[in-house]
Design a protein around this motif. Structure first.
Motif, PDB file in Angstrom:
ATOM      1  N   TYR A 202     -44.772 -50.597 -29.851  1.00 19.61           N
ATOM      2  CA  TYR A 202     -44.807 -51.477 -28.679  1.00 19.61           C
ATOM      3  C   TYR A 202     -44.083 -50.862 -27.485  1.00 19.61           C
ATOM      4  O   TYR A 202     -44.572 -50.903 -26.354  1.00 19.61           O
ATOM      5  CB  TYR A 202     -44.191 -52.833 -29.025  1.00 19.61           C
ATOM      6  N   GLY A 203     -42.912 -50.290 -27.739  1.00 20.72           N
ATOM      7  CA  GLY A 203     -42.116 -49.727 -26.646  1.00 20.72           C
ATOM      8  C   GLY A 203     -42.805 -48.589 -25.926  1.00 20.72           C
ATOM      9  O   GLY A 203     -42.613 -48.400 -24.718  1.00 20.72           O
ATOM     10  N   SER A 204     -43.627 -47.824 -26.631  1.00 16.67           N
ATOM     11  CA  SER A 204     -44.312 -46.685 -26.005  1.00 16.67           C
ATOM     12  C   SER A 204     -45.650 -47.080 -25.393  1.00 16.67           C
ATOM     13  O   SER A 204     -46.059 -46.513 -24.383  1.00 16.67           O
ATOM     14  CB  SER A 204     -44.524 -45.569 -27.041  1.00 16.67           C
ATOM     15  N   LEU A 205     -46.331 -48.057 -26.009  1.00 14.45           N
ATOM     16  CA  LEU A 205     -47.646 -48.460 -25.492  1.00 14.45           C
ATOM     17  C   LEU A 205     -47.554 -49.432 -24.331  1.00 14.45           C
ATOM     18  O   LEU A 205     -48.417 -49.455 -23.450  1.00 14.45           O
ATOM     19  CB  LEU A 205     -48.474 -49.094 -26.624  1.00 14.45           C
ATOM     20  N   VAL A 206     -46.518 -50.269 -24.328  1.00 12.83           N
ATOM     21  CA  VAL A 206     -46.372 -51.280 -23.273  1.00 12.83           C
ATOM     22  C   VAL A 206     -45.006 -51.099 -22.604  1.00 12.83           C
ATOM     23  O   VAL A 206     -44.172 -52.003 -22.612  1.00 12.83           O
ATOM     24  CB  VAL A 206     -46.536 -52.708 -23.838  1.00 12.83           C
ATOM     25  N   ASP A 207     -44.779 -49.927 -22.044  1.00 15.56           N
ATOM     26  CA  ASP A 207     -43.543 -49.692 -21.302  1.00 15.56           C
ATOM     27  C   ASP A 207     -43.706 -50.184 -19.868  1.00 15.56           C
ATOM     28  O   ASP A 207     -44.746 -50.721 -19.489  1.00 15.56           O
ATOM     29  CB  ASP A 207     -43.162 -48.213 -21.345  1.00 15.56           C
ATOM     30  N   SER A 208     -42.674 -50.005 -19.060  1.00 13.89           N
ATOM     31  CA  SER A 208     -42.696 -50.535 -17.692  1.00 13.89           C
ATOM     32  C   SER A 208     -43.816 -49.914 -16.854  1.00 13.89           C
ATOM     33  O   SER A 208     -44.459 -50.603 -16.055  1.00 13.89           O
ATOM     34  CB  SER A 208     -41.342 -50.296 -17.016  1.00 13.89           C
ATOM     35  N   ARG A 209     -44.052 -48.636 -17.055  1.00 13.93           N
ATOM     36  CA  ARG A 209     -45.123 -47.967 -16.296  1.00 13.93           C
ATOM     37  C   ARG A 209     -46.493 -48.513 -16.700  1.00 13.93           C
ATOM     38  O   ARG A 209     -47.332 -48.798 -15.840  1.00 13.93           O
ATOM     39  CB  ARG A 209     -45.069 -46.462 -16.526  1.00 13.93           C
ATOM     40  N   ALA A 210     -46.709 -48.678 -18.000  1.00  9.01           N
ATOM     41  CA  ALA A 210     -47.990 -49.220 -18.475  1.00  9.01           C
ATOM     42  C   ALA A 210     -48.186 -50.650 -17.990  1.00  9.01           C
ATOM     43  O   ALA A 210     -49.297 -51.046 -17.611  1.00  9.01           O
ATOM     44  CB  ALA A 210     -48.047 -49.164 -20.001  1.00  9.01           C
ATOM     45  N   CYS A 211     -47.118 -51.446 -17.976  1.00  8.30           N
ATOM     46  CA  CYS A 211     -47.206 -52.829 -17.485  1.00  8.30           C
ATOM     47  C   CYS A 211     -47.632 -52.853 -16.024  1.00  8.30           C
ATOM     48  O   CYS A 211     -48.509 -53.640 -15.624  1.00  8.30           O
ATOM     49  CB  CYS A 211     -45.872 -53.536 -17.646  1.00  8.30           C
ATOM     50  N   ALA A 212     -46.995 -52.010 -15.220  1.00  3.55           N
ATOM     51  CA  ALA A 212     -47.341 -51.963 -13.798  1.00  3.55           C
ATOM     52  C   ALA A 212     -48.786 -51.522 -13.595  1.00  3.55           C
ATOM     53  O   ALA A 212     -49.503 -52.073 -12.747  1.00  3.55           O
ATOM     54  CB  ALA A 212     -46.390 -51.013 -13.068  1.00  3.55           C
ATOM     55  N   GLN A 213     -49.232 -50.549 -14.376  1.00  2.00           N
ATOM     56  CA  GLN A 213     -50.612 -50.067 -14.254  1.00  2.00           C
ATOM     57  C   GLN A 213     -51.623 -51.129 -14.671  1.00  2.00           C
ATOM     58  O   GLN A 213     -52.653 -51.318 -14.002  1.00  2.00           O
ATOM     59  CB  GLN A 213     -50.793 -48.803 -15.092  1.00  2.00           C
ATOM     60  N   MET A 214     -51.341 -51.851 -15.763  1.00  3.44           N
ATOM     61  CA  MET A 214     -52.269 -52.885 -16.216  1.00  3.44           C
ATOM     62  C   MET A 214     -52.316 -54.057 -15.240  1.00  3.44           C
ATOM     63  O   MET A 214     -53.393 -54.606 -14.961  1.00  3.44           O
ATOM     64  CB  MET A 214     -51.877 -53.354 -17.621  1.00  3.44           C
ATOM     65  N   ALA A 215     -51.158 -54.446 -14.715  1.00  2.14           N
ATOM     66  CA  ALA A 215     -51.143 -55.529 -13.726  1.00  2.14           C
ATOM     67  C   ALA A 215     -51.884 -55.107 -12.460  1.00  2.14           C
ATOM     68  O   ALA A 215     -52.656 -55.891 -11.888  1.00  2.14           O
ATOM     69  CB  ALA A 215     -49.699 -55.913 -13.396  1.00  2.14           C
ATOM     70  N   ALA A 216     -51.673 -53.865 -12.035  1.00  5.09           N
ATOM     71  CA  ALA A 216     -52.372 -53.360 -10.848  1.00  5.09           C
ATOM     72  C   ALA A 216     -53.882 -53.316 -11.085  1.00  5.09           C
ATOM     73  O   ALA A 216     -54.674 -53.617 -10.178  1.00  5.09           O
ATOM     74  CB  ALA A 216     -51.848 -51.968 -10.486  1.00  5.09           C
ATOM     75  N   ALA A 217     -54.287 -52.961 -12.306  1.00  2.00           N
ATOM     76  CA  ALA A 217     -55.716 -52.935 -12.630  1.00  2.00           C
ATOM     77  C   ALA A 217     -56.317 -54.336 -12.555  1.00  2.00           C
ATOM     78  O   ALA A 217     -57.451 -54.519 -12.086  1.00  2.00           O
ATOM     79  CB  ALA A 217     -55.922 -52.344 -14.018  1.00  2.00           C
ATOM     80  N   ALA A 218     -55.567 -55.338 -13.017  1.00  2.00           N
ATOM     81  CA  ALA A 218     -56.053 -56.719 -12.954  1.00  2.00           C
ATOM     82  C   ALA A 218     -56.206 -57.174 -11.507  1.00  2.00           C
ATOM     83  O   ALA A 218     -57.252 -57.735 -11.118  1.00  2.00           O
ATOM     84  CB  ALA A 218     -55.093 -57.647 -13.703  1.00  2.00           C
ATOM     85  N   TRP A 219     -55.182 -56.939 -10.694  1.00  2.34           N
ATOM     86  CA  TRP A 219     -55.261 -57.315  -9.279  1.00  2.34           C
ATOM     87  C   TRP A 219     -56.358 -56.512  -8.572  1.00  2.34           C
ATOM     88  O   TRP A 219     -57.101 -57.057  -7.743  1.00  2.34           O
ATOM     89  CB  TRP A 219     -53.912 -57.081  -8.590  1.00  2.34           C
ATOM     90  N   GLY A 220     -56.466 -55.239  -8.897  1.00  2.05           N
ATOM     91  CA  GLY A 220     -57.483 -54.403  -8.268  1.00  2.05           C
ATOM     92  C   GLY A 220     -58.891 -54.825  -8.628  1.00  2.05           C
ATOM     93  O   GLY A 220     -59.799 -54.807  -7.784  1.00  2.05           O
ATOM     94  N   SER A 221     -59.114 -55.221  -9.891  1.00  2.00           N
ATOM     95  CA  SER A 221     -60.433 -55.699 -10.301  1.00  2.00           C
ATOM     96  C   SER A 221     -60.812 -56.959  -9.551  1.00  2.00           C
ATOM     97  O   SER A 221     -61.966 -57.134  -9.128  1.00  2.00           O
ATOM     98  CB  SER A 221     -60.440 -55.971 -11.811  1.00  2.00           C
ATOM     99  N   GLY A 222     -59.837 -57.847  -9.360  1.00  5.78           N
ATOM    100  CA  GLY A 222     -60.094 -59.054  -8.586  1.00  5.78           C
ATOM    101  C   GLY A 222     -60.437 -58.746  -7.149  1.00  5.78           C
ATOM    102  O   GLY A 222     -61.366 -59.344  -6.576  1.00  5.78           O
ATOM    103  N   PHE A 223     -59.716 -57.797  -6.562  1.00  7.68           N
ATOM    104  CA  PHE A 223     -59.967 -57.435  -5.164  1.00  7.68           C
ATOM    105  C   PHE A 223     -61.361 -56.825  -5.000  1.00  7.68           C
ATOM    106  O   PHE A 223     -62.105 -57.189  -4.079  1.00  7.68           O
ATOM    107  CB  PHE A 223     -58.900 -56.448  -4.696  1.00  7.68           C
ATOM    108  N   LEU A 224     -61.717 -55.905  -5.884  1.00  4.19           N
ATOM    109  CA  LEU A 224     -63.026 -55.258  -5.799  1.00  4.19           C
ATOM    110  C   LEU A 224     -64.152 -56.274  -5.973  1.00  4.19           C
ATOM    111  O   LEU A 224     -65.143 -56.253  -5.226  1.00  4.19           O
ATOM    112  CB  LEU A 224     -63.131 -54.172  -6.873  1.00  4.19           C
ATOM    113  N   THR A 225     -64.016 -57.167  -6.941  1.00  4.02           N
ATOM    114  CA  THR A 225     -65.039 -58.189  -7.168  1.00  4.02           C
ATOM    115  C   THR A 225     -65.166 -59.115  -5.971  1.00  4.02           C
ATOM    116  O   THR A 225     -66.278 -59.479  -5.555  1.00  4.02           O
ATOM    117  CB  THR A 225     -64.699 -59.009  -8.429  1.00  4.02           C
TER     118      THR A 225
END
Length: 310
Positions: free
Chosen positions: A130-153
């Motif tokens: 968990y610590g390596s797959l969902v670290d702070s960098r991965a969290c920021a990237q996944m959240a940014a992907a969610a916001w970015g997908s909404g913006f593009l749509t």
């Protein structure tokens, strides 16, 4: 044939016909709006102020609360203002902005719920990684992907919807600017122009849905194999709120957009729109705080601090 640029404003559907009922609806939705702001605001404050909540799960919950506040703030304030001032008008630019923001926030929330399903899957099925797959960098990237997908749509749908000619009046059978209602005012080839945007949205929506379902199938398998009842209870307590939020979000949205045209009516469409656009932002904070002991303790500490005037 007039095009969309010839329309300077749209007329939204009123909540009621009489002034007294309009004021009653205004008071009702004002209470709902304030409850949504309070609930999500408390979650935002609790997560931000308590360091033991600075974990991936609560980081995503903070993003969810932000999206809920934005989503309900996009639709209700204008509807309440119209009810208070006994008007139905919304400007062309205001309608476009409302449609863009609503699509942006709703799609981003759906993508974020998918990310949260992945977070729960890794936490329960792969706890050692968990610590390596969902670290702070991965969290920021996944959240940014969610916001970015909404913006593009939102950009795709808004540009497509407002590029079609409007030749069937300017009255919308909804209390906010919704894509299907605007397309009803367009000429016959409008839906052909939406094909690309619809394919993209359907692919994104279906892909997220399949990912959530597969994640929870694996989660429940892993939980049922746990030898300790205490471990199973703890795992379920972190998953059930998210599953309840996903179920509420998906079920109301699917009923709103996939219901048969034969049962459609302005009154029913308005009720369904309230269910998927207004109710989830109010209930989500309650759902997450009911079974989450850490969040409840943080909320109580925050409330006591506010009462004490610290």
């Amino acid at each position: 044939m007039p095009n969309s640029s010839s329309v300077s404003e749209f007329l939204l559907l009123a909540f009621a016909d009489t002034c007294e009922l309009q004021l009653l609806h205004f008071a009702l939705f004002l209470g709902i709006y304030l409850a949504a702001l309070l609930g999500n605001g408390l979650i935002l404050s609790a997560v931000a102020c308590h360091h033991h909540l600075h974990t991936p799960m609560y980081f995503f919950l903070l993003n969810l609360a932000l999206l809920d506040v934005g989503c309900i703030s996009t639709t209700l304030p204008k509807a309440m203002a119209n009810a208070l001032w006994d008007t139905r008008a919304i400007s062309y630019q205001g309608c476009a902005a409302q449609l863009f923001l609503f699509a942006f926030l709703v799609v981003a929330e759906y993508c974020l719920l998918t990310v949260m399903a992945y977070d729960r899957y890794v936490a329960i099925c792969k706890p050692l990684h968990y610590g390596s797959l969902v670290d702070s960098r991965a969290c920021a990237q996944m959240a940014a992907a969610a916001w970015g997908s909404g913006f593009l749509t939102a950009v795709l749908h808004t540009a497509t919807t407002f590029s079609v000619p409007l030749c069937r009046g300017k009255s919308l059978d909804q209390f906010f600017c919704e894509i299907p209602q605007i397309l009803k005012l367009s000429c016959s080839d409008a839906y052909h122009r939406e094909v690309g945007a619809l394919v993209f949205s359907f692919s994104l929506t279906f892909g997220c849905f399949v990912f959530i379902v597969v994640s929870y199938v694996r989660i429940f398998r892993a939980v049922l194999r746990m030898p300790s009842e205490q471990c199973r209870h703890k795992a379920f307590s972190t998953c059930l709120p998210h599953l309840a939020v996903v179920s509420l979000f998906v079920s109301t949205g699917m009923f709103a957009y996939l219901k048969p045209p034969s049962i459609s009516s302005p009154s029913l469409d308005m009720v369904i729109a309230v269910l998927y656009a207004v109710v989830p932002p109010v209930l989500n904070p309650l759902i997450y705080s009911m079974r989450n002991q850490d969040l409840k303790e943080a909320l109580w500490k925050l409330l006591f601090r506010c009462v004490a005037g610290e």
